[in-house]
Design a protein around this motif. Structure first.
Motif, PDB file in Angstrom:
ATOM      1  N   LEU A 216       0.947  -1.496  -0.159  1.00 55.88           N
ATOM      2  CA  LEU A 216      -0.180  -0.001   0.303  1.00 55.88           C
ATOM      3  C   LEU A 216       0.991   1.545   0.290  1.00 55.88           C
ATOM      4  CD1 LEU A 216      -2.118  -1.974   0.656  1.00 55.88           C
ATOM      5  CD2 LEU A 216      -3.105  -0.454   1.840  1.00 55.88           C
ATOM      6  N   GLY A 217       0.262   2.093  -0.747  1.00 53.29           N
ATOM      7  CA  GLY A 217       1.204   3.255  -0.654  1.00 53.29           C
ATOM      8  C   GLY A 217       2.647   3.478  -2.409  1.00 53.29           C
ATOM      9  N   ILE A 218       3.812   4.251  -2.209  1.00 51.55           N
ATOM     10  CA  ILE A 218       4.839   4.894  -2.938  1.00 51.55           C
ATOM     11  C   ILE A 218       6.144   4.347  -1.670  1.00 51.55           C
ATOM     12  CG2 ILE A 218       5.690   5.963  -4.066  1.00 51.55           C
ATOM     13  CD1 ILE A 218       3.446   7.642  -4.762  1.00 51.55           C
ATOM     14  N   ASP A 219       5.819   4.134  -0.831  1.00 46.97           N
ATOM     15  CA  ASP A 219       6.894   4.353  -0.064  1.00 46.97           C
ATOM     16  C   ASP A 219       6.340   2.870   1.493  1.00 46.97           C
ATOM     17  OD1 ASP A 219       8.529   6.626  -0.777  1.00 46.97           O
ATOM     18  OD2 ASP A 219       6.902   7.665  -0.457  1.00 46.97           O
TER      19      ASP A 219
ATOM     20  N   VAL B  10       8.586   9.362   3.633  1.00 47.50           N
ATOM     21  CA  VAL B  10       8.804   9.981   2.521  1.00 47.50           C
ATOM     22  C   VAL B  10      10.617   9.834   2.692  1.00 47.50           C
ATOM     23  CG1 VAL B  10       9.236  11.390   0.658  1.00 47.50           C
ATOM     24  CG2 VAL B  10       6.883  10.918   1.463  1.00 47.50           C
ATOM     25  N   GLU B  11      11.594   8.735   1.969  1.00 39.35           N
ATOM     26  CA  GLU B  11      13.326   9.105   2.373  1.00 39.35           C
ATOM     27  C   GLU B  11      13.899   9.950   1.349  1.00 39.35           C
ATOM     28  OE1 GLU B  11      14.420   5.033   3.977  1.00 39.35           O
ATOM     29  OE2 GLU B  11      12.983   4.688   2.482  1.00 39.35           O
ATOM     30  N   ARG B  12      12.960   9.928   0.907  1.00 37.63           N
ATOM     31  CA  ARG B  12      13.577  10.993  -0.312  1.00 37.63           C
ATOM     32  C   ARG B  12      13.374  12.464  -0.398  1.00 37.63           C
ATOM     33  NH1 ARG B  12       9.637   8.729  -1.944  1.00 37.63           N
ATOM     34  NH2 ARG B  12       8.600   9.366  -3.898  1.00 37.63           N
ATOM     35  N   LEU B  13      14.283  13.327  -0.827  1.00 39.38           N
ATOM     36  CA  LEU B  13      13.529  14.823  -0.661  1.00 39.38           C
ATOM     37  C   LEU B  13      13.734  15.175  -2.060  1.00 39.38           C
ATOM     38  CD1 LEU B  13      15.568  16.794   2.443  1.00 39.38           C
ATOM     39  CD2 LEU B  13      13.440  15.642   2.340  1.00 39.38           C
TER      40      LEU B  13
END
Length: 132
Positions: free
Chosen positions: A93-96, A129-132
């Motif tokens: 579920l979800g992208i992250d 979300v791990e990325r910026l």
């Protein structure tokens, strides 16, 4: 297996039932409002906001789980702040990943010596979300 969050496996079998109910997913967007003298403000789309998921885990000692232990597992996840995948069926579920934002316990039947027989845990997850 129904799915899992980290090391917590949702399943139904002859010896164990650990499931969730009332799963809700919320999605929102972020907007900025710019003030304009003498006119209505203008809106600017900034981007998507973090999704949230909430659900209830019903616990019953008659179905091969230890309600107090299961409640503690969710508390530890909330306090540790680790981001983990949520999988239902064979789909993420979800992208992250997701973090446990809140845990609410409701103790049901308590037997002698404090043994918890039934209860439920309301869980709120927030997208991470791990990325910026």
């Amino acid at each position: 297996m129904i799915g899992f969050y980290g090391d917590i496996v949702f399943e139904t079998s002859d010896s164990r039932i650990l499931t969730f109910s009332e799963l809700q997913r919320s999605t929102a967007s972020r907007w900025a409002k710019h003030e304009v003298i003498g006119k209505k403000p203008t809106s600017e789309f900034i981007g998507p906001d973090l999704d949230t998921i909430s659900f209830t885990v019903n616990l019953n000692g008659q179905y091969g789980v230890h309600p107090r232990d299961e409640m503690n597992r969710w508390l530890i996840k909330a306090r540790n702040g680790n981001a983990e995948k949520l999988v239902i069926g064979n789909k993420i579920l979800g992208i992250d990943k997701w973090v446990v934002k809140s845990v609410s316990q409701a103790w049901g039947i308590i037997m002698s010596k404090g043994e918890l027989v039934t209860g439920k845990v309301d869980i709120e997850l927030e997208e991470y979300v791990e990325r910026l």
